[in-house]
Design an enzyme around this catalytic site. Structure first.
Site, short mmCIF file in Angstrom:
data_model
loop_
_atom_site.label_atom_id
_atom_site.label_comp_id
_atom_site.label_asym_id
_atom_site.label_seq_id
_atom_site.Cartn_x
_atom_site.Cartn_y
_atom_site.Cartn_z
N LYS A 85 0.82 -1.47 0.20
CA LYS A 85 0.18 -0.36 -0.07
C LYS A 85 0.61 1.26 0.14
O LYS A 85 2.09 1.18 0.59
CB LYS A 85 -1.15 0.19 1.53
CG LYS A 85 -2.33 0.66 0.65
CD LYS A 85 -3.18 0.39 0.09
CE LYS A 85 -4.30 0.91 0.18
NZ LYS A 85 -5.98 -0.27 -0.64
N GLY A 179 -23.82 2.68 3.07
CA GLY A 179 -23.31 3.45 2.89
C GLY A 179 -23.80 4.03 1.17
O GLY A 179 -23.06 2.69 0.34
N VAL A 180 -24.29 4.91 0.44
CA VAL A 180 -24.40 3.93 -0.94
C VAL A 180 -23.85 5.07 -1.46
O VAL A 180 -23.62 5.84 -3.10
CB VAL A 180 -26.26 4.78 -1.52
CG1 VAL A 180 -26.94 3.25 -0.67
CG2 VAL A 180 -26.33 6.19 -1.30
N GLY A 181 -21.50 4.94 -2.11
CA GLY A 181 -21.17 5.30 -3.06
C GLY A 181 -21.33 5.00 -4.10
O GLY A 181 -22.31 4.21 -4.66
N VAL A 183 -19.60 2.11 -5.22
CA VAL A 183 -19.57 0.17 -4.76
C VAL A 183 -21.27 0.37 -4.32
O VAL A 183 -21.56 -0.96 -4.35
CB VAL A 183 -18.63 -0.08 -3.93
CG1 VAL A 183 -19.35 -1.73 -3.09
CG2 VAL A 183 -17.11 0.17 -4.25
#
Length: 365
Positions: A85, A179-181, A183
């Site tokens: 990362k 969460g509805v970003g 993805v």
């Protein structure tokens, strides 16, 4: 905050890290860290995020945590990549510039292919294309991994339903999505198309409007844990499952796209004791990584993978979840019960150790 060399090495030894590199370029303002956890299976693959960390130590801890998770995710997904990362310390809205990204790209190139990067929080597909002007060790520049991550979670939810209820059908199944970003939103679309009842929430209320228009219901962010549902699907920030939130859950399954969902392994034990099936995050949310890895491998062979080809690879997430569930179930009644979280780690470690033993076999040039 200054980092003591001894403490850094102690952290590396404790978490079994191979390499941590600090990059600094005063002319561009670049301060970055790349952590390479394990390259037994292949070069370390992981995104680069840009974040305004409170301290250098926070940045180091975050990059190490994320890199180690990438090792397990790649191994459990059956990929020939290790885990790594990168983090760039700074505000992506204020501090990001072309010269800073190009400087970072030159440093990534200096690692000689041991680290392959892609977009992450605070970086974009366009940023990765800027990096490519300085390094060839960039993946995911021609595809958006988000739909593949969502599709993998969708397949994983069906595997969970089959395991718990004996029926994979989503028709009438109630799923609460946090969460509805990019993805989470795509997951909601897939669920609604399959006949599921969906309750959504997001800290950004403007995001939920179009899903309400599609037929989803809405609750305030703080109330999502208490929704009576079949599946709770965390698709936002990590660390949302802790002692406080778990006791509020009213579901049979936890299966979502967020990374590092469990605050600690003890939370996995708590879920198991409550009879809630937990789909380990780095197994179920590996679809995007699978897509990026496929694109990178195909690019090296001079071709582009088809969407159908990637989808077939992503669908194998279901098989890996079923193996994890069987491993956990086989320990029931034993003195030491293996949680699904621990079983996922065992699955990943087993593949790494098998590859490590194989590399011990001498092959002449």
């Amino acid at each position: 905050m200054q980092l003591q060399q001894s403490s850094t090495f102690e952290m590396m030894e404790r978490e079994e890290f191979e390499e941590i590199v600090f990059f600094h370029d005063s002319s561009t303002g670049l301060k970055a860290i790349v952590a390479i956890h394990d390259t037994t299976l292949g070069p370390a693959l992981g995104g680069t995020r840009m974040w305004s960390y409170r301290s250098e130590l926070d940045a180091l801890r975050d990059v190490m945590r994320l890199a180690k998770a990438m090792t397990y995710k790649a191994a459990a997904a059956g990929l020939s990549f290790g885990g790594g990362k990168g983090v760039i310390i700074g505000d992506p809205k204020r501090d990001k510039s072309e010269v800073l990204l190009r400087s970072y790209g030159r440093y990534v190139q200096s690692l000689g292919g041991r680290f392959i990067t892609a977009e992450d929080v605070g970086t974009t597909l366009e940023d990765m294309r800027v990096l490519m002007s300085e390094t060839r060790h960039v993946a995911g520049t021609s595809i958006d991994p988000s739909p593949f991550t969502a599709y993998g979670v969708y397949c994983g939810i069906k595997a969970c339903l089959e395991y718990v209820f004996g029926d994979e059908s989503l028709d009438g199944v109630h799923v609460a999505v946090q969460g509805v970003g990019k993805v989470g939103g795509e997951l909601v679309r897939l669920l609604l198309e399959s006949g599921a009842r969906v309750t959504v929430t997001d800290v950004d209320a403007s995001r939920v409007r179009r899903f309400i228009e599609l037929g989803a219901s809405y609750v305030e962010p703080g109330k999502i844990y208490s929704v009576q549902c079949d599946v709770f699907s965390p698709c936002a920030l990590g660390g949302v499952l802790n002692d406080s939130t778990v006791k509020r859950l009213r579901c049979s399954i936890v299966a979502g796209a967020a990374n590092n969902q469990l605050e600690s392994e003890s939370v996995a034990e708590r879920l198991s004791n409550l009879g809630i099936l937990y789909a380990p995050d780095y197994i179920i949310n590996a679809g995007g990584l699978i897509a990026v890895a496929k694109e990178y491998e195909c690019a090296r062979r001079g071709r582009e993978p088809s969407t159908e080809e990637i989808m077939r690879d992503v669908e194998r997430i279901r098989d890996r979840l079923e193996e994890v569930f069987r491993m956990s179930e086989s320990s029931m009644g034993e003195e030491m019960v293996i949680t699904t979280s621990r079983a996922a780690e065992m699955l990943a470690r087993r593949r790494i150790e098998e590859a490590r033993r194989l590399k011990g076999i001498y092959l002449p040039d």
